[in-house]
Design a protein around this motif. Structure first.
Motif, short mmCIF file in Angstrom:
data_model
loop_
_atom_site.label_atom_id
_atom_site.label_comp_id
_atom_site.label_asym_id
_atom_site.label_seq_id
_atom_site.Cartn_x
_atom_site.Cartn_y
_atom_site.Cartn_z
N MET A 34 -26.54 60.01 50.72
CA MET A 34 -25.66 61.48 48.85
C MET A 34 -25.41 62.67 50.34
O MET A 34 -25.67 63.13 51.15
CB MET A 34 -27.11 61.27 48.21
N ASN A 35 -24.59 63.25 48.65
CA ASN A 35 -23.58 64.33 49.49
C ASN A 35 -24.81 65.81 49.42
O ASN A 35 -24.85 66.56 50.28
CB ASN A 35 -23.20 65.11 48.82
N ALA A 36 -26.24 65.68 49.29
CA ALA A 36 -26.93 66.54 49.03
C ALA A 36 -27.40 66.69 49.84
O ALA A 36 -28.22 65.35 50.90
CB ALA A 36 -28.37 67.26 47.87
N TRP A 37 -28.35 67.17 51.38
CA TRP A 37 -29.17 67.50 52.32
C TRP A 37 -30.21 68.61 52.30
O TRP A 37 -30.21 69.30 51.89
CB TRP A 37 -27.98 67.55 53.64
N GLY A 38 -31.65 68.16 53.18
CA GLY A 38 -32.67 68.77 53.32
C GLY A 38 -31.75 70.11 54.51
O GLY A 38 -30.97 70.09 55.33
N GLN A 39 -32.99 70.26 55.06
CA GLN A 39 -32.22 71.44 55.70
C GLN A 39 -32.75 70.73 57.60
O GLN A 39 -32.40 71.25 58.83
CB GLN A 39 -33.74 73.08 56.06
N GLY A 40 -33.48 69.73 57.48
CA GLY A 40 -33.54 69.06 58.24
C GLY A 40 -34.82 70.05 59.41
O GLY A 40 -35.55 70.91 59.28
N THR A 41 -34.74 69.24 60.63
CA THR A 41 -36.49 69.06 61.34
C THR A 41 -35.40 68.80 63.00
O THR A 41 -35.19 68.30 63.15
CB THR A 41 -38.03 68.30 60.94
N GLN A 42 -35.98 70.60 63.45
CA GLN A 42 -35.33 70.35 65.46
C GLN A 42 -36.35 69.86 66.23
O GLN A 42 -36.78 69.41 66.03
CB GLN A 42 -35.18 71.43 64.99
N VAL A 43 -35.60 69.02 66.50
CA VAL A 43 -36.62 67.71 67.38
C VAL A 43 -35.96 68.00 69.26
O VAL A 43 -34.73 67.90 69.48
CB VAL A 43 -36.69 66.51 67.34
N THR A 44 -36.80 69.00 69.65
CA THR A 44 -36.21 69.67 71.29
C THR A 44 -36.95 68.71 72.52
O THR A 44 -37.63 69.44 72.54
CB THR A 44 -36.06 70.74 71.96
N VAL A 45 -36.48 67.63 73.46
CA VAL A 45 -37.31 67.39 74.67
C VAL A 45 -36.55 67.75 75.67
O VAL A 45 -34.93 67.81 76.45
CB VAL A 45 -36.44 65.97 74.19
#
Length: 115
Positions: free
Chosen positions: A102-113
């Motif tokens: 969909m066009n709407a997205w959440g804020q996401g969650t950062q993954v750093t490895v």
């Protein structure tokens, strides 16, 4: 109102594991197959794991065998268990309808490895 709330990201060493969660509005969850996307700096957003319309799961080649998608229908929530993480898995992870978001997205969650 469309709501997608991702959580569970963080900083982890290579070889480690993380479990991401995505709480979705029921209106999204019951209508759409859901999936996990990621976007690394300077790269396009890509679909890494999702449920098909038939209910099976599908994975990008880069994560197959290391990531597992699951869901809790009672909670309108999907999860992404990520094992054997690599530096190239570093990205912001999002959930959305899949394979057509969909066009709407959440804020996401950062993954750093870290390597």
């Amino acid at each position: 109102q469309v709501q997608l709330v991702e959580s569970g990201g963080g900083l982890v060493q290579a070889g480690g594991s993380l479990r991401l969660s995505c709480a979705a509005s029921r209106s999204i969850f019951v209508i759409n197959a859901m999936g996990w996307y990621r976007q690394a700096p300077g790269k396009r957003r890509e679909l890494v794991a999702h449920y098909t319309s038939g209910g099976s799961s599908a994975y990008a080649d880069s994560v197959r065998g290391r990531f597992t998608i699951s869901r809790d229908n009672a909670k309108n929530t999907i999860y992404l268990q990520m094992n054997s993480l690599k530096a190239e898995d570093t990205a912001v992870y999002y959930c959305n309808a899949a394979p057509y978001p969909m066009n709407a997205w959440g804020q996401g969650t950062q993954v750093t490895v870290s390597s």
